[in-house]
Design a protein around this motif. Structure first.
Motif, PDB file in Angstrom:
ATOM      1  N   ILE A  41      -2.490 -15.034  -5.882  1.00  0.00           N
ATOM      2  CA  ILE A  41      -3.457 -14.094  -6.479  1.00  0.00           C
ATOM      3  C   ILE A  41      -4.475 -13.656  -5.437  1.00  0.00           C
ATOM      4  O   ILE A  41      -4.750 -12.459  -5.291  1.00  0.00           O
ATOM      5  CB  ILE A  41      -4.161 -14.736  -7.691  1.00  0.00           C
ATOM      6  N   ASP A  42      -5.025 -14.603  -4.691  1.00  0.00           N
ATOM      7  CA  ASP A  42      -6.058 -14.298  -3.694  1.00  0.00           C
ATOM      8  C   ASP A  42      -5.540 -13.397  -2.573  1.00  0.00           C
ATOM      9  O   ASP A  42      -6.287 -12.604  -2.011  1.00  0.00           O
ATOM     10  CB  ASP A  42      -6.633 -15.577  -3.099  1.00  0.00           C
ATOM     11  N   SER A  43      -4.255 -13.509  -2.243  1.00  0.00           N
ATOM     12  CA  SER A  43      -3.693 -12.717  -1.142  1.00  0.00           C
ATOM     13  C   SER A  43      -3.501 -11.252  -1.498  1.00  0.00           C
ATOM     14  O   SER A  43      -3.439 -10.406  -0.608  1.00  0.00           O
ATOM     15  CB  SER A  43      -2.344 -13.301  -0.704  1.00  0.00           C
ATOM     16  N   GLU A  44      -3.399 -10.946  -2.788  1.00  0.00           N
ATOM     17  CA  GLU A  44      -3.167  -9.577  -3.269  1.00  0.00           C
ATOM     18  C   GLU A  44      -1.942  -8.936  -2.613  1.00  0.00           C
ATOM     19  O   GLU A  44      -1.899  -7.733  -2.383  1.00  0.00           O
ATOM     20  CB  GLU A  44      -4.408  -8.710  -3.093  1.00  0.00           C
ATOM     21  N   VAL A  45      -0.927  -9.741  -2.321  1.00  0.00           N
ATOM     22  CA  VAL A  45       0.295  -9.257  -1.677  1.00  0.00           C
ATOM     23  C   VAL A  45       1.205  -8.544  -2.670  1.00  0.00           C
ATOM     24  O   VAL A  45       1.839  -7.554  -2.338  1.00  0.00           O
ATOM     25  CB  VAL A  45       1.051 -10.429  -1.007  1.00  0.00           C
ATOM     26  N   PHE A  46       1.269  -9.042  -3.899  1.00  0.00           N
ATOM     27  CA  PHE A  46       2.170  -8.478  -4.894  1.00  0.00           C
ATOM     28  C   PHE A  46       1.432  -7.497  -5.800  1.00  0.00           C
ATOM     29  O   PHE A  46       0.360  -7.801  -6.314  1.00  0.00           O
ATOM     30  CB  PHE A  46       2.787  -9.591  -5.753  1.00  0.00           C
ATOM     31  N   LEU A  47       2.054  -6.331  -5.999  1.00  0.00           N
ATOM     32  CA  LEU A  47       1.519  -5.337  -6.913  1.00  0.00           C
ATOM     33  C   LEU A  47       2.520  -5.123  -8.040  1.00  0.00           C
ATOM     34  O   LEU A  47       3.728  -5.070  -7.812  1.00  0.00           O
ATOM     35  CB  LEU A  47       1.276  -4.004  -6.205  1.00  0.00           C
ATOM     36  N   VAL A  48       2.017  -4.982  -9.247  1.00  0.00           N
ATOM     37  CA  VAL A  48       2.838  -4.697 -10.415  1.00  0.00           C
ATOM     38  C   VAL A  48       2.417  -3.322 -10.914  1.00  0.00           C
ATOM     39  O   VAL A  48       1.308  -3.161 -11.412  1.00  0.00           O
ATOM     40  CB  VAL A  48       2.638  -5.758 -11.524  1.00  0.00           C
ATOM     41  N   ARG A  49       3.288  -2.355 -10.689  1.00  0.00           N
ATOM     42  CA  ARG A  49       2.976  -0.957 -11.031  1.00  0.00           C
ATOM     43  C   ARG A  49       1.634  -0.533 -10.446  1.00  0.00           C
ATOM     44  O   ARG A  49       0.802   0.073 -11.115  1.00  0.00           O
ATOM     45  CB  ARG A  49       3.019  -0.762 -12.538  1.00  0.00           C
ATOM     46  N   GLY A  50       1.415  -0.919  -9.192  1.00  0.00           N
ATOM     47  CA  GLY A  50       0.216  -0.536  -8.471  1.00  0.00           C
ATOM     48  C   GLY A  50      -0.990  -1.435  -8.685  1.00  0.00           C
ATOM     49  O   GLY A  50      -2.034  -1.219  -8.090  1.00  0.00           O
ATOM     50  N   GLU A  51      -0.861  -2.445  -9.522  1.00  0.00           N
ATOM     51  CA  GLU A  51      -1.986  -3.340  -9.806  1.00  0.00           C
ATOM     52  C   GLU A  51      -1.749  -4.712  -9.186  1.00  0.00           C
ATOM     53  O   GLU A  51      -0.631  -5.235  -9.243  1.00  0.00           O
ATOM     54  CB  GLU A  51      -2.115  -3.583 -11.318  1.00  0.00           C
ATOM     55  N   PRO A  52      -2.794  -5.335  -8.663  1.00  0.00           N
ATOM     56  CA  PRO A  52      -2.629  -6.704  -8.153  1.00  0.00           C
ATOM     57  C   PRO A  52      -2.531  -7.699  -9.311  1.00  0.00           C
ATOM     58  O   PRO A  52      -2.984  -7.432 -10.421  1.00  0.00           O
ATOM     59  CB  PRO A  52      -3.895  -6.940  -7.339  1.00  0.00           C
ATOM     60  N   ILE A  53      -1.935  -8.836  -9.024  1.00  0.00           N
ATOM     61  CA  ILE A  53      -1.879  -9.923  -9.996  1.00  0.00           C
ATOM     62  C   ILE A  53      -3.299 -10.452 -10.184  1.00  0.00           C
ATOM     63  O   ILE A  53      -4.038 -10.637  -9.224  1.00  0.00           O
ATOM     64  CB  ILE A  53      -0.954 -11.033  -9.477  1.00  0.00           C
TER      65      ILE A  53
END
Length: 73
Positions: A41-53
Motif C-alpha cells: 500500500i505504501d509503495s503505491e506501485v499497483f493501480l486499480v483502474r487508475g487508483e492506488p490500493i
C-alpha cells in the motif's frame, strides 16, 4: 498440492483487488503478511483502474490439488 497466497485489498472508492503469490513459504506468519501488505500500500506501485490500493481487506492461503491427465508438449 498447489498453494497460493491471496492478498486482498480495497481502493479508496471501495473496489476490490486481489494480488496472488504462488508457492508462499510454509513458515509465513500473519505479521509478515500484514507487513508486506502495508508495504505494498505504501509503495503505491499497483493501480486499480487508475487508483492506488488504499486498505487491507484480508489474506488467505488457498491449497488445491491439481491432477493432470493429458499433457501435450
Amino acid at each position: 498440492m498447489v498453494k497460493v497466497l491471496q492478498l486482498q485489498f480495497k481502493t479508496a472508492s471501495d473496489k476490490n483487488y486481489t494480488l496472488s503469490v504462488d508457492a508462499p513459504k510454509d513458515s509465513l506468519t500473519e505479521q509478515e503478511i500484514s507487513n508486506a501488505m502495508v508495504a505494498i500500500i505504501d509503495s503505491e506501485v499497483f493501480l486499480v483502474r487508475g487508483e492506488p490500493i488504499a486498505t487491507i481487506k484480508g489474506a488467505q492461503i488457498v491449497d488445491r490439488q491439481v491432477t493432470e491427465y493429458l499433457v501435450q508438449a
